[in-house]
Design a protein around this motif. Structure first.
Motif, PDB file in Angstrom:
ATOM      1  N   ASN A 103       0.829  -1.091  -0.089  1.00  0.00           N
ATOM      2  CA  ASN A 103       0.035   0.035   0.010  1.00  0.00           C
ATOM      3  C   ASN A 103       0.864   1.172   0.070  1.00  0.00           C
ATOM      4  N   GLU A 104       0.221   2.548  -0.164  1.00  0.00           N
ATOM      5  CA  GLU A 104       0.899   3.755  -0.143  1.00  0.00           C
ATOM      6  C   GLU A 104       1.682   3.890   1.276  1.00  0.00           C
ATOM      7  N   HIS A 105       1.206   3.405   2.185  1.00  0.00           N
ATOM      8  CA  HIS A 105       1.891   3.740   3.496  1.00  0.00           C
ATOM      9  C   HIS A 105       3.365   3.001   3.479  1.00  0.00           C
ATOM     10  N   ILE A 144      12.648   0.743  -8.468  1.00  0.00           N
ATOM     11  CA  ILE A 144      11.461   1.517  -8.002  1.00  0.00           C
ATOM     12  C   ILE A 144      10.431   0.750  -7.169  1.00  0.00           C
ATOM     13  N   ILE A 145      10.144   1.431  -5.999  1.00  0.00           N
ATOM     14  CA  ILE A 145       8.976   0.656  -5.248  1.00  0.00           C
ATOM     15  C   ILE A 145       7.736   1.352  -5.617  1.00  0.00           C
ATOM     16  N   HIS A 168      -4.134   8.955  -5.616  1.00  0.00           N
ATOM     17  CA  HIS A 168      -3.590   9.006  -6.862  1.00  0.00           C
ATOM     18  C   HIS A 168      -3.904   7.355  -7.375  1.00  0.00           C
ATOM     19  N   ASP A 169      -3.935   7.043  -8.691  1.00  0.00           N
ATOM     20  CA  ASP A 169      -3.840   5.643  -9.145  1.00  0.00           C
ATOM     21  C   ASP A 169      -2.599   5.110  -8.757  1.00  0.00           C
ATOM     22  N   VAL A 170      -1.436   5.565  -8.697  1.00  0.00           N
ATOM     23  CA  VAL A 170      -0.081   4.953  -8.465  1.00  0.00           C
ATOM     24  C   VAL A 170       0.877   6.007  -7.717  1.00  0.00           C
ATOM     25  N   VAL A 171       1.533   5.326  -6.727  1.00  0.00           N
ATOM     26  CA  VAL A 171       2.500   6.012  -6.152  1.00  0.00           C
ATOM     27  C   VAL A 171       3.655   5.380  -6.186  1.00  0.00           C
ATOM     28  N   SER A 172       4.864   5.936  -6.108  1.00  0.00           N
ATOM     29  CA  SER A 172       6.066   5.217  -6.315  1.00  0.00           C
ATOM     30  C   SER A 172       7.430   6.124  -5.668  1.00  0.00           C
TER      31      SER A 172
END
Length: 262
Positions: free
Chosen positions: A152-154, A175-176, A183-187
């Motif tokens: 997850n984002e956290h 890339i993680i 947002h759809d995607v975080v990285s």
């Protein structure tokens, strides 16, 4: 010899956010060693050098430690400099580089990169990878960079990697990523092997991120956020074998580099 440079914060409307890049528009190429020394002097994630060759601009990118074959944010920065500082005509700029043809277009207030789509393929999750990241990995895939999917984002935001251990892995960058909350995607993107522990916003990482998430989410237009300390927003869409990566860019400084006697 004197060379003009321009610093741009890419993938941000605001100064001191997004990813800073230094840009040089040259009349002719400098030696590779000199360009590497200039990039090390500026000590930003990337310094871009470009020379006009016919109808396009040949562009090269250097981290403080090495030349790289593809860089999104510094290409966005280069286009911003050509449009804003040098009044480049038209709505699109053609670039060539070691990775092939690229372009940047002005669309609805954004600068939009046209980059190759690089669909990553599954690879084994190693104990060394999980120990280097200090997190539990859901999936690992690879194209030109290693793509690591987290829960997850956290988990993405909380990751505190061992950069020395990451640098020993057989990948130029890691890339993680996860589904985002807003947002759809975080990285996030780490590249200690080439002198960049964490890159603030990485356009080229989205060459793999967007094909992967477009397939998983069954949608071609995605909002992406790179949740580094500076942070940056990217407006992305998958178009066949190309990825369109849109963002803002802010010119924050211009100056002159003196080489040799003053």
């Amino acid at each position: 010899m004197q060379l003009d440079f321009h610093q741009v914060d890419a993938f941000s409307k605001y100064a001191f956010r997004g990813n800073p890049a230094m840009v040089y528009r040259l009349d002719a190429w400098l030696g590779d060693e000199l360009m590497q020394q200039i990039a090390a002097e500026h000590n930003l994630a990337e310094t871009a050098f470009m020379v006009k060759e016919g109808s396009h601009w040949h562009i090269r990118w250097f981290t403080p430690a090495a030349e790289v074959p593809l860089c999104g944010h510094a290409t966005l920065a280069a286009a911003q400099v050509l449009f804003e500082v040098y009044s480049e005509p038209g709505e699109s700029i053609a670039f060539s580089c070691k990775s092939g043809p690229l372009s940047v277009s002005r669309e609805a207030g954004l600068l939009v990169l046209d980059f190759p789509a690089l669909m990553p393929q599954a690879v084994a999750v190693s104990l060394e990878l999980e120990q280097a990241l200090g997190v539990s990995v859901v999936t690992a895939l690879a194209a030109d960079k290693l793509l690591v999917v987290l829960d997850n984002e956290h988990s993405v935001r909380a990751c505190r990697p061992d950069f020395a251990a990451l640098a020993r892995l057989p990948w130029q960058g890691v890339i993680i990523t996860a589904r985002g909350d807003s947002h759809d995607v975080v990285s996030r993107f780490f590249a200690p092997a080439i002198g960049v522990n964490e890159d603030p916003v990485t356009g080229s990482a989205h060459c793999s991120l967007i094909p992967y998430w477009a397939q998983r989410l069954n949608k071609s237009m995605l909002s992406a956020y790179q949740c580094s300390r500076r942070g940056g927003e990217l407006h992305c869409r998958l178009e066949g074998e190309r990825v369109k990566i849109g963002g803002h860019a802010r010119l924050v400084a211009s100056g002159r580099l003196w080489l040799g006697a003053a």
